[in-house]
Each structure stands twice: as C-alpha cells, then as structure tokens.
Scaffold this motif. Structure first.
Motif, PDB file in Angstrom:
ATOM      1  N   PHE A 263       0.822  -1.205   0.000  1.00 33.76           N
ATOM      2  CA  PHE A 263       0.000   0.000   0.000  1.00 33.76           C
ATOM      3  C   PHE A 263       0.859   1.260   0.000  1.00 33.76           C
ATOM      4  O   PHE A 263       2.081   1.193   0.146  1.00 33.76           O
TER       5      PHE A 263
ATOM      6  N   GLY B 238      -3.811   4.214  -0.092  1.00 35.36           N
ATOM      7  CA  GLY B 238      -4.528   3.200  -0.841  1.00 35.36           C
ATOM      8  C   GLY B 238      -3.804   1.875  -0.862  1.00 35.36           C
ATOM      9  O   GLY B 238      -2.586   1.814  -0.739  1.00 35.36           O
ATOM     10  N   ILE B 239      -4.603   0.849  -1.019  1.00 41.02           N
ATOM     11  CA  ILE B 239      -4.080  -0.512  -1.096  1.00 41.02           C
ATOM     12  C   ILE B 239      -3.944  -0.882  -2.568  1.00 41.02           C
ATOM     13  O   ILE B 239      -4.910  -0.806  -3.324  1.00 41.02           O
ATOM     14  N   THR B 240      -2.756  -1.274  -2.955  1.00 36.85           N
ATOM     15  CA  THR B 240      -2.535  -1.765  -4.315  1.00 36.85           C
ATOM     16  C   THR B 240      -2.826  -3.255  -4.380  1.00 36.85           C
ATOM     17  O   THR B 240      -3.484  -3.720  -5.301  1.00 36.85           O
ATOM     18  N   VAL B 241      -2.349  -3.999  -3.394  1.00 34.01           N
ATOM     19  CA  VAL B 241      -2.586  -5.443  -3.359  1.00 34.01           C
ATOM     20  C   VAL B 241      -2.880  -5.868  -1.921  1.00 34.01           C
ATOM     21  O   VAL B 241      -2.181  -5.464  -0.988  1.00 34.01           O
ATOM     22  N   HIS B 242      -3.913  -6.678  -1.773  1.00 34.48           N
ATOM     23  CA  HIS B 242      -4.225  -7.326  -0.492  1.00 34.48           C
ATOM     24  C   HIS B 242      -4.460  -8.801  -0.791  1.00 34.48           C
ATOM     25  O   HIS B 242      -5.345  -9.150  -1.567  1.00 34.48           O
TER      26      HIS B 242
ATOM     27  N   GLU C  48      -7.765 -10.250  -2.520  1.00 33.12           N
ATOM     28  CA  GLU C  48      -8.865  -9.366  -2.160  1.00 33.12           C
ATOM     29  C   GLU C  48      -8.836  -8.051  -2.946  1.00 33.12           C
ATOM     30  O   GLU C  48      -9.882  -7.463  -3.212  1.00 33.12           O
ATOM     31  N   GLU C  49      -7.640  -7.609  -3.272  1.00 33.94           N
ATOM     32  CA  GLU C  49      -7.469  -6.349  -4.005  1.00 33.94           C
ATOM     33  C   GLU C  49      -6.247  -6.507  -4.886  1.00 33.94           C
ATOM     34  O   GLU C  49      -5.233  -7.051  -4.460  1.00 33.94           O
ATOM     35  N   ASP C  50      -6.340  -6.030  -6.128  1.00 40.01           N
ATOM     36  CA  ASP C  50      -5.197  -6.107  -7.041  1.00 40.01           C
ATOM     37  C   ASP C  50      -5.314  -5.015  -8.089  1.00 40.01           C
ATOM     38  O   ASP C  50      -6.132  -5.105  -9.008  1.00 40.01           O
ATOM     39  N   TRP C  51      -4.489  -3.990  -7.944  1.00 40.33           N
ATOM     40  CA  TRP C  51      -4.472  -2.882  -8.896  1.00 40.33           C
ATOM     41  C   TRP C  51      -3.192  -2.896  -9.728  1.00 40.33           C
ATOM     42  O   TRP C  51      -2.785  -1.866 -10.255  1.00 40.33           O
TER      43      TRP C  51
ATOM     44  N   PHE D 204     -11.790 -10.295  -5.437  1.00 37.19           N
ATOM     45  CA  PHE D 204     -12.259  -8.955  -5.801  1.00 37.19           C
ATOM     46  C   PHE D 204     -13.403  -9.011  -6.814  1.00 37.19           C
ATOM     47  O   PHE D 204     -14.057  -8.009  -7.072  1.00 37.19           O
TER      48      PHE D 204
END
Length: 113
Positions: free
Chosen positions: A46, A58-62, A73-76, A99
């Motif tokens: 993040f 912000g979270i880029t990857v979780h 869960e999260e991947d930008w 996601f």
C-alpha cells in the motif's frame, strides 16, 4: 516445505519485487509499504503520504490465505498478482479472485467460492 509455507514465501517475494519496481524512482512525499502478517496470513502492499495537493492512501494489493487457498482481495497491478503466482507454479485452483463477485468467479479459470 509444506504448500502453505511455500505460498507465503512466494507471496512475500512477489510483493517485494513489485514494490522495488514501483519505487524506482520514488514519488516524493509518498511511501510504498509492505505489511506481512504470517500469523493471520494477511499480505498488503500500500501507499501513504502527500502530493502537493492531496493525501495519498490506498491498497494496491491485499492477499490473504483462507481455506488453504490464496485469496486476492485487491489487485491494482497491471499484470495481475494471480498471473505472477501462476508463473511461480501455483495452480489456478488454489487462487481465488475475491475482488470479483462470487457469481462471476465461476467464469474465471481460477478457484471460486
């Protein structure tokens, strides 16, 4: 090394590599951070800080481990962490693209719950 321990190592290595690439050159006033919690199997990449005009957070990857699977869960990222995991040898059946809504996950080539 058991499968879950191997997955933990892969996740940490991949996120560390992405972080090193993203911070070269660094953005003035913004830090990229990695948080690895192996006890709870949570892995975050993040950003926090300030640009000239606004707060950056912000979270880029979780990623988390749940039910012996890797839950993204999260991947930008542009390429997708799931693809990096597959390239590292993780079967798609062990990766959940959390996601996406549950009803859409069955349309992917990855695990669905």
């Amino acid at each position: 090394m058991d499968r879950i321990a191997h997955y933990r190592t892969l996740i940490k290595n991949i996120l560390t590599k992405y972080d090193q690439l993203a911070t070269n050159p660094p953005t003035f006033g913004v830090e990229t951070l990695l948080a690895f919690d192996e006890e709870r199997d949570q892995y975050l990449w993040f950003q926090v800080g300030w640009t000239q005009k606004e707060r950056v957070r912000g979270i880029t990857v979780h990623i988390r481990m749940k039910d012996n699977k890797i839950w993204i869960e999260e991947d930008w990222t542009e390429e997708g962490i799931a693809n990096a995991l597959v390239e590292a040898g993780v079967p798609k059946s062990d990766i959940v693209l959390a996601f996406h809504p549950p009803e859409v996950r069955c349309d992917t080539n990855f695990a669905h719950f």
